[in-house]
Design an enzyme around this catalytic site. Structure first.
Site, short mmCIF file in Angstrom:
data_model
loop_
_atom_site.label_atom_id
_atom_site.label_comp_id
_atom_site.label_asym_id
_atom_site.label_seq_id
_atom_site.Cartn_x
_atom_site.Cartn_y
_atom_site.Cartn_z
CE LYS A 38 39.73 40.54 51.96
NZ LYS A 38 39.50 40.12 53.21
NE ARG A 135 43.60 39.84 59.30
CZ ARG A 135 42.68 39.55 57.92
NH1 ARG A 135 43.27 38.62 57.26
NH2 ARG A 135 41.38 39.32 58.29
CG HIS A 165 38.55 37.02 59.66
ND1 HIS A 165 37.58 36.89 58.96
CD2 HIS A 165 39.60 36.76 58.91
CE1 HIS A 165 38.37 35.79 57.70
NE2 HIS A 165 39.40 35.97 57.63
NE ARG A 218 33.56 39.66 58.41
CZ ARG A 218 33.62 38.16 59.47
NH1 ARG A 218 33.46 38.71 60.61
NH2 ARG A 218 35.00 38.32 59.38
CE1 TYR A 264 64.05 39.77 25.69
CE2 TYR A 264 61.40 39.01 26.64
CZ TYR A 264 62.80 39.87 26.10
OH TYR A 264 62.34 41.71 25.47
CB CYS A 310 57.57 38.67 26.93
SG CYS A 310 58.62 37.83 25.46
CG ASP A 312 54.55 44.89 27.04
OD1 ASP A 312 53.89 44.66 27.94
OD2 ASP A 312 55.30 44.41 26.27
C1 LIG Z 1 38.42 38.83 53.15
C2 LIG Z 1 37.45 38.82 55.20
C3 LIG Z 1 36.44 38.24 54.21
C4 LIG Z 1 36.05 37.74 53.20
O1 LIG Z 1 36.55 36.08 53.28
P1 LIG Z 1 36.25 35.36 52.29
O2 LIG Z 1 37.15 33.77 52.83
O3 LIG Z 1 36.62 35.40 51.06
O4 LIG Z 1 34.56 34.72 52.63
C5 LIG Z 1 35.70 38.14 55.54
N1 LIG Z 1 35.97 38.90 56.76
C6 LIG Z 1 37.58 39.96 57.16
C7 LIG Z 1 37.33 39.84 58.35
C8 LIG Z 1 38.25 39.26 55.94
O5 LIG Z 1 39.32 39.83 56.15
#
Ligand SMILES: *Cc1c(COP(=O)(O)O)cnc(C)c1O
Length: 382
Positions: A38, A135, A165, A218, A264, A310, A312
């Site tokens: 992602k 979430r 998660h 994941r 600046y 700045c 750039d």
């Molecule tokens: C981003 C995400 C992950 C990956 O998490 P890491 O800590 O980067 O390994 C896994 N599961 C879900 C649902 C996420 O949103």
């Protein structure tokens, strides 16, 4: 492809492959690894990272939303892709058409989505459980049962996965993690039949808790060679290899006399006679103004950014005269010195995850393997 300003991100694809391979080695053979790509692979470049990860043993990919999944499909990536975030019911047909698996957690969503699918279309879905992240997800076994019953009776939905998660898997105190795992395990066990994928492990869990792998993990941050947190760095089973480095080249060098000012606001004043160099990188590249005072590497030495950054450009104070064209490393290694993603994250009072995401697409990504440039992604001149 090319780029015409000497500011670039280098992505070491061998290190991505190494981090994936080492993680795959920790998994029993039937366990699958989903590479989390992602946010343009945490700023590293989704397609190149996806290909490297798949080549190194990843089974599938995970993204946040459908557009990111479609971008992978557009680059002819055929591997399984799971959308982890919310999608519109009206986009179920797009997901079906492109073989993109969606995350679901509301009965009403399924009912609405069904209306957007033709009788022959099917969408694979992963039901998300909220076990304490607060979430997305169903919170009770009753809700889960209802959703699964609906999916099972509908010819258009395929029950492909169940997941959750964790909120604290990167902390040393594991009490909250254990509580979430207990709830998820109960959810899994309440099912009459398990879907093909049951998963809850992010990087921290993948590398720390084998008992919480179920049959898929994941992998996000660790694939990029970054630790999920400072606390668990000493607990990691292998040394991660960072893939991302940020470089530029000096475009101008001048001698400044005591009392002369820089940038600046004229806030920086030379304390004596000093060598000052200008770098072609600024806050519009994601090298944000808060990084004033941060050190960078020039000729293997740590030197400070002076004055305001700045849009750039920014300025650094050199230890001695260096020629225009000298490479300056803002994140990464030069000789025996290194500025890590964690150093930049500390300076910005944030986490390492955020830093590569900050570096904008204006900075070309140069992909390297075995020291050779494989290709360059510069959306400006694509
Ligand atoms: C981003 C995400 C992950 C990956 O998490 P890491 O800590 O980067 O390994 C896994 N599961 C879900 C649902 C996420 O949103």
């Amino acid at each position: 492809m090319n780029y015409y300003r000497d500011t670039w991100v280098e992505i070491n694809l061998d290190n991505i492959a190494y981090n994936v391979k080492e993680t795959v080695k920790l998994l029993p053979s039937k366990e699958k690894l989903f590479a989390v790509v992602k946010a343009n692979a945490y700023g590293h470049g989704a397609c190149a990272v996806a290909e490297a990860a798949l080549g190194a043993g990843a089974h599938g990919l995970a993204v946040a939303f459908i557009d990111e999944a479609l971008s992978l499909r557009k680059s002819a990536i055929a591997a399984p892709v799971l959308v982890l975030g919310a999608s519109r019911p009206s986009d179920a047909g797009v997901a079906a058409e492109h073989h993109i698996s969606l995350t679901v957690y509301q009965l009403e969503w399924l009912k609405q989505a069904q209306a957007y699918l033709s009788p022959e279309q099917t969408v694979k879905v992963h039901v998300k459980c909220d076990t304490g992240m607060g979430r997305l997800g169903v919170k009770t076994q009753e809700e889960l049962k209802e959703l699964v019953a609906f999916i099972d009776q509908s010819p258009q939905f395929i029950f492909e996965g169940l997941f959750t998660h964790f909120a604290t898997a990167d902390e040393l105190d594991t009490a909250y993690f254990e509580d979430q795992l207990f709830k998820f395990t109960a959810m899994v066990e309440s099912l009459e039949e398990r879907p093909p994928y049951v998963h809850c492990a992010n990087s921290a869990v993948s590398l720390r808790f084998k008992k919480a792998h179920f049959n898929a993990v994941r992998l996000g941050i660790a694939m990029y060679g970054l630790s999920p947190s400072d606390e668990i760095k000493p607990l990691l089973p292998f040394p991660l290899k960072p893939a991302f480095s940020l470089h530029t080249k000096i475009v101008h060098v001048k001698r400044m006399n005591k009392g002369e000012k820089v940038s600046y606001g004229a806030t920086y004043e030379a304390q004596g006679d000093e060598w000052v160099a200008t770098l072609p990188i600024g806050y519009a590249d994601g090298w944000i103004r808060k990084l004033q005072g941060q050190e960078v590497l020039a000729a293997g030495c740590r030197v400070p950014i002076i004055g305001r950054i700045c849009m750039d450009q920014c300025m650094i104070r050199l230890p001695y005269e260096l020629p225009a064209g000298t490479t300056v490393t803002l994140i990464g290694r030069q000789c025996n010195e290194e500025i890590t993603m964690d150093d930049i994250a500390d300076r910005l009072a944030t986490i390492n995850y955020e830093v590569p995401c900050l570096i904008t697409s204006r900075v070309p990504r140069v992909y390297k393997s075995k020291g050779e440039v494989l290709h360059i992604d510069n959306p400006l001149v694509r």
